[in-house]
Design an enzyme around this catalytic site. Structure first.
Site, short mmCIF file in Angstrom:
data_model
loop_
_atom_site.label_atom_id
_atom_site.label_comp_id
_atom_site.label_asym_id
_atom_site.label_seq_id
_atom_site.Cartn_x
_atom_site.Cartn_y
_atom_site.Cartn_z
N GLU A 185 -6.38 10.11 26.76
CA GLU A 185 -5.17 10.87 26.24
C GLU A 185 -4.06 11.28 27.30
O GLU A 185 -4.65 11.72 28.42
CB GLU A 185 -5.52 12.32 25.53
CG GLU A 185 -6.46 12.13 24.32
CD GLU A 185 -6.86 13.27 23.75
OE1 GLU A 185 -6.16 13.62 22.74
OE2 GLU A 185 -7.57 13.95 24.11
N ARG A 193 -5.83 32.48 2.86
CA ARG A 193 -5.90 33.81 3.22
C ARG A 193 -4.51 34.63 2.92
O ARG A 193 -3.46 33.91 3.09
CB ARG A 193 -6.60 33.98 4.48
CG ARG A 193 -7.88 33.46 4.39
CD ARG A 193 -8.68 34.01 5.82
NE ARG A 193 -8.18 33.45 6.88
CZ ARG A 193 -8.35 33.41 8.21
NH1 ARG A 193 -9.33 34.42 8.51
NH2 ARG A 193 -8.14 32.81 9.15
N ASP A 239 -15.59 18.30 23.53
CA ASP A 239 -14.24 18.13 22.46
C ASP A 239 -14.51 16.53 22.02
O ASP A 239 -13.81 16.16 20.96
CB ASP A 239 -13.15 18.47 23.12
CG ASP A 239 -12.03 18.31 22.22
OD1 ASP A 239 -12.26 18.74 21.07
OD2 ASP A 239 -10.83 17.92 22.45
N LYS A 271 -11.48 5.15 11.05
CA LYS A 271 -10.78 4.33 11.51
C LYS A 271 -11.00 2.63 11.25
O LYS A 271 -12.05 2.17 11.73
CB LYS A 271 -10.44 4.11 13.22
CG LYS A 271 -9.53 5.63 13.29
CD LYS A 271 -9.49 5.93 15.02
CE LYS A 271 -8.86 7.20 15.23
NZ LYS A 271 -7.35 7.09 14.96
N ASP A 306 -16.30 12.98 11.49
CA ASP A 306 -15.58 12.64 12.43
C ASP A 306 -14.74 11.53 12.14
O ASP A 306 -15.00 10.46 11.95
CB ASP A 306 -16.80 11.95 13.60
CG ASP A 306 -16.43 11.64 14.89
OD1 ASP A 306 -15.10 11.38 15.12
OD2 ASP A 306 -17.20 11.81 16.02
N HIS A 307 -13.38 12.09 12.65
CA HIS A 307 -12.27 10.82 11.86
C HIS A 307 -12.28 9.73 12.51
O HIS A 307 -11.85 8.85 12.05
CB HIS A 307 -11.02 11.76 11.79
CG HIS A 307 -10.62 12.00 13.32
ND1 HIS A 307 -10.75 12.95 13.96
CD2 HIS A 307 -9.57 11.01 13.75
CE1 HIS A 307 -9.94 12.65 15.10
NE2 HIS A 307 -9.43 11.48 15.03
N HIS A 362 -17.04 11.97 19.34
CA HIS A 362 -16.30 10.67 19.12
C HIS A 362 -17.07 9.42 20.10
O HIS A 362 -17.37 8.25 19.49
CB HIS A 362 -14.87 10.71 19.32
CG HIS A 362 -14.06 11.56 18.72
ND1 HIS A 362 -14.25 11.92 17.49
CD2 HIS A 362 -13.10 12.32 19.05
CE1 HIS A 362 -13.33 12.83 17.07
NE2 HIS A 362 -12.37 13.19 18.03
#
Lengths: 343, 511
Positions: free
Chosen positions: B241, B67, B260, B207, B202-203, B265
């Protein structure tokens, strides 16, 4: 005698002995491992394979050391090197190298290595030297550095899941002998580094011929041209052999020339085609950098795949392929050897 | 008598049989949100690392949709800087020289049809220059509020359903903010793209250890016979985390920990642990089994099965950190969960009676993601008069930061008396395979280029995961519900989370 030396985040414990027995070497190896465990650096004894090394007599120890050091970061192994000397005795050097974990909670890793130097008679029974030192349960890979055969080659080959060698250690007129040596081994267990250097090229070729138009042109090819630097001649020949074998062409002759190889091949329908292996157009280039298939004014041209240089990649891949076949290698080798035999 | 000729079959590629890993076909990756944080930290470096590994097709283009007025030269500088800073490999001028001219920019407004027409035209021009068509991958690294409109814009420009050359749509979580919105989003996307064209990322699934979980379960003969209610006491899945919310208050305060992390995950990890063996690793067969596992989750009772918390000020790593309500742009009366734990039962033959405990939180004592399989104790202890029974066996699969697996077993301590101590058998990627693992986004981008959807989430999986958490989200959204339980930053979470397990006579693994 054992010593613990520390430098550059690495630790080494070692022991040397002359006129030793293999039982003594095995005990020292265990003792050094225990000694290291006591230092409590969080080192993990890290081994995924038994790596036997039987270098030809003309392979310099320094060259071997540097190749093995480059591999230490990819293939943690118990490495057992077997060399020849004229004295009628067994000498040994045992070492454990550890990388110390770089941060709190991080772990380092250790590799152990035994160098056995023995007379010809003992080397003819090298399997009996090596058996007590192998880590039980891990695959065994035999690396045969150099263009010529070590006296320990055959007895150790009987123990190995895979035989790693590099037919590219030879070039020019010495190549037929290097390929013939490979063919004398159990080819299905051979992991030829010269072939594995071609993995990106083979992917590249296969991807190009996903295009039906390219496949149709393959049926009309009159000339195959490969350009490579001299150290990659073995790989270039294997690539030509592979293309010929899979395209259904029989290589009729392959002849070394001043700056490459020249040959002919015949299709199933009897038509002849030409194979040329020449030097790179730009002398500074390394590896195989161009492949072209010409047919009645049309050309399929492939340049070297774009990728980061990684000279140790093919060797590392070879060591890791103890349970993986190398499809295409045997037909490629057979095609090249056939052409060389008929020249 | 018919004169029609039989179609001529395309000749078979004789070289394909000898190649262990195929190169993707000629491709153009169109990156929406190309100047954003995800692109800079993960996607652009992943493109470069794939190139450096020789895993990109010879004809590859990167087209950024931006943009504003960014031109090609400044965007290329941006890409170079991102690679320099975040790629696994050092920037190599030769490789950059190959990539740089293949990077282009299309500027415009995501809501404007002109943008999509310009994009289609630019893609055609690229194909014309290369002399052959390339498949097109549209990666939406943009706010989810634009997903549906962007998908529609692409479709209306002839780049969606039925497009030729083929196209794929890659989207990042969150896929909706509750079950209803996820269904709405899936329906909107389905109107523009076929499900087989949609790759939801979903990263976590990219893994190495997550993929290794499948190998561990289905590639080893010793685990699967124990992988059921007979041998397993319970399962704990932790996504902890130590960081706070950074500058993501705008998103996070609306989302919370359950949305989240748990909905995607953590439940993806649960589905991999709980799924039945697929007949083969064909993408839809794997995803069928994962979806079945999620559908087997017993509906949660929010009051009994879920706990939420919110961090207050505390200390982490010797530093004092603010509480959630003191973070920048967070309302002082926020009721957002920065910690969530749920107790899940999977109602099927394999898992009946085996609870799965899932927890996630911000500002916990450390960063770790792990799956702990707690086995039942030995049924009879013949070692009388000792300090007590040894702790039960535990298999811990560590997803990050130290990828690996550890099996805890009891061993006799050296000495003349019979004393036992738990010892750990360790497998760590960093020490057993010294090669660096590819980044999750490298793997996922490469799979998407190849069209392999195994590691991507299907629409029904997404909806099944929302079905699991939806009752809890609704209960927590109720203004009359109890507020999130406070926990001090740097502690393992609220007391209520401990009670969730203590009720069952269990405890969380220490953090």
């Amino acid at each position: 005698m054992s010593a613990l030396a520390q430098a550059d985040g690495r630790e080494r414990s070692e022991w040397r002995g002359e006129h030793v027995t293999i039982g003594e070497v095995a005990e020292r190896l265990v003792a050094l491992n225990r000694e290291h465990a006591r230092h409590e650096h969080g080192h993990t004894a890290t081994r995924t394979l038994n790596l036997l090394v039987a270098p030809a007599g003309d392979v310099a120890p320094e060259e071997l050391t540097s190749r093995l050091a480059a591999m230490a970061d990819r293939h943690p192994s118990r490495t057992i090197i077997v060399r020849e000397h004229p004295a009628p005795r067994l000498d040994a050097h045992v070492a454990i190298d550890c990388t110390i974990g770089g941060r709190a909670g991080g772990s380092g890793h250790c590799h152990d290595l035994a160098l056995l130097v023995a007379d010809a008679e003992r080397l003819a029974h090298a399997d009996s030297l090596v058996r007590p030192l192998r880590v039980a349960g891990l695959p065994t890979v035999l690396w045969l550095p150099g263009a010529r055969a070590s006296r320990a080659q055959d007895p150790l080959a009987a123990l190995a899941h895979a035989l790693v060698l590099d037919s590219g250690a030879a070039c020019g007129a010495a190549l037929p002998a290097a390929f013939a040596r490979v063919a004398s081994l159990a080819v299905e267990r051979v992991r030829d580094v010269a072939w594995l250097r071609l993995s990106r090229w083979r992917r590249h070729v296969a991807a190009r011929f996903d295009d039906p138009e390219a496949l149709r042109l393959l049926e009309r090819v009159e000339r195959v041209e490969l350009r490579s630097c001299t150290p990659q001649q073995a790989s270039a020949l294997l690539l030509a052999g592979w293309i010929a074998a899979r395209a259904g062409w029989r290589i009729e002759q392959l002849t070394p020339q001043e700056s490459g190889w020249h040959g002919t091949a015949r299709r199933a329908d009897g038509r002849e085609l030409e194979i040329r292996l020449g030097p790179p157009e730009q002398p500074a280039r390394t590896g195989i950098h161009a492949l072209a298939l010409h047919a009645n004014g049309e050309t399929i041209a492939l340049r070297a795949p774009v990728a980061a240089p990684d000279p140790a990649r093919a060797f590392a891949a070879a060591l890791g392929m103890f349970d993986t076949a190398t499809p295409g290698y045997a037909p490629a080798l057979e095609a090249v050897l056939g052409g060389m035999a008929r020249r | 008598m018919s004169t029609a000729q039989a179609p001529v079959a395309a000749p078979e590629n004789p070289f394909a049989q000898d190649v262990d890993e195929r190169l993707p076909p000629p491709s153009t990756l169109v990156l929406f949100g190309a100047t954003g944080d995800l692109a800079a930290r993960k996607l652009l470096p992943a493109v470069y690392d794939l190139l450096a590994d020789g895993r990109l097709p010879e004809r590859f283009r990167l087209l950024a949709v931006v943009r504003g007025t960014q031109d090609e030269a400044s965007f290329r500088e941006h890409v170079r800087a991102a690679i320099d800073m975040h790629a696994r490999r050092d920037l190599d001028e030769r490789l950059w020289g190959a990539l740089e001219p293949r990077i282009g920019v299309v500027a415009g407004d995501y809501g404007s049809p002109e943008l999509f027409d310009a994009l289609a035209q630019r893609l055609d021009e690229g194909d014309h220059e290369d002399g052959e068509p390339s498949q097109r991958l549209f990666y939406l690294a943009i706010s989810p509020t634009f997903f549906a409109d962007t998908a529609r814009g692409l479709c209306e420009a002839g780049l969606g359903r039925g497009a030729n050359p083929p196209t794929r749509l890659l989207i990042e979580k969150p896929f909706g903010h509750d079950l209803a919105s996820a269904r709405e989003l899936n329906a909107a996307i389905e109107a523009s793209f076929e499900e087989r064209q949609v790759f939801r990322i979903d990263h976590y699934l990219g893994k190495e250890t997550v993929q290794n979980l499948l190998v561990l379960r289905f590639g080893n003969g010793i685990f699967e016979p124990l992988w059921n209610r007979t041998a397993i006491d319970h399962v704990q899945i932790t996504v902890a985390e130590d960081i706070g919310i950074g500058h993501r208050a705008g998103y996070y305060d609306r989302a919370g920990a359950l949305r989240d992390v748990i909905q995607n995950h953590a439940l993806q990890l649960l589905s991999l642990v709980a799924m039945e063996p697929p007949a083969s690793f064909e993408p839809n067969l794997v995803r069928d089994e994962k979806a079945k596992a999620l559908h087997a989750v017993r509906p949660l009772d929010p009051a009994r099965d879920a706990v939420r918390g919110q961090y207050t000020a505390g200390w982490i790593g010797g530093e004092r950190v603010p509480g959630y309500r003191e973070e920048e742009d967070v309302p002082s009366d926020s009721r957002t969960d920065t910690y969530a734990a749920i107790r899940v039962e999977v109602d099927n033959w394999r898992w009946a009676g085996v609870p799965f405990y899932l927890r996630t939180g911000k500002r916990l004592p450390l960063r770790t993601t792990e799956i702990a399989i707690a086995f039942k104790p030995a049924p009879h202890q013949p070692f009388r008069g000792l300090d007590g029974p040894p702790p039960p066996n535990e298999l811990v699969i560590s997803v990050q930061p130290n990828e690996g697996a550890t099996l805890q077993i009891a061993a006799k301590m050296p000495g003349t008396s019979l004393r036992m101590r738990p010892v750990q058998m360790d497998f760590q990627y960093g020490t057993s395979f010294l090669r660096e693992s590819p980044e999750a986004y490298e793997r996922l981008l490469h799979d998407a280029l190849l069209g392999d959807a195994t590691l991507f989430t299907r629409a029904d999986e997404v909806e099944a995961a929302w079905e699991v958490v939806d009752p809890v989200l609704r209960a927590w959204a109720d203004e009359t519900a109890i507020e999130p339980e406070p926990y001090a930053a740097g502690t393992p979470g609220p007391d209520g989370a401990d009670q969730l397990l203590a009720r069952d006579g269990r405890a969380w693994r220490p953090l």
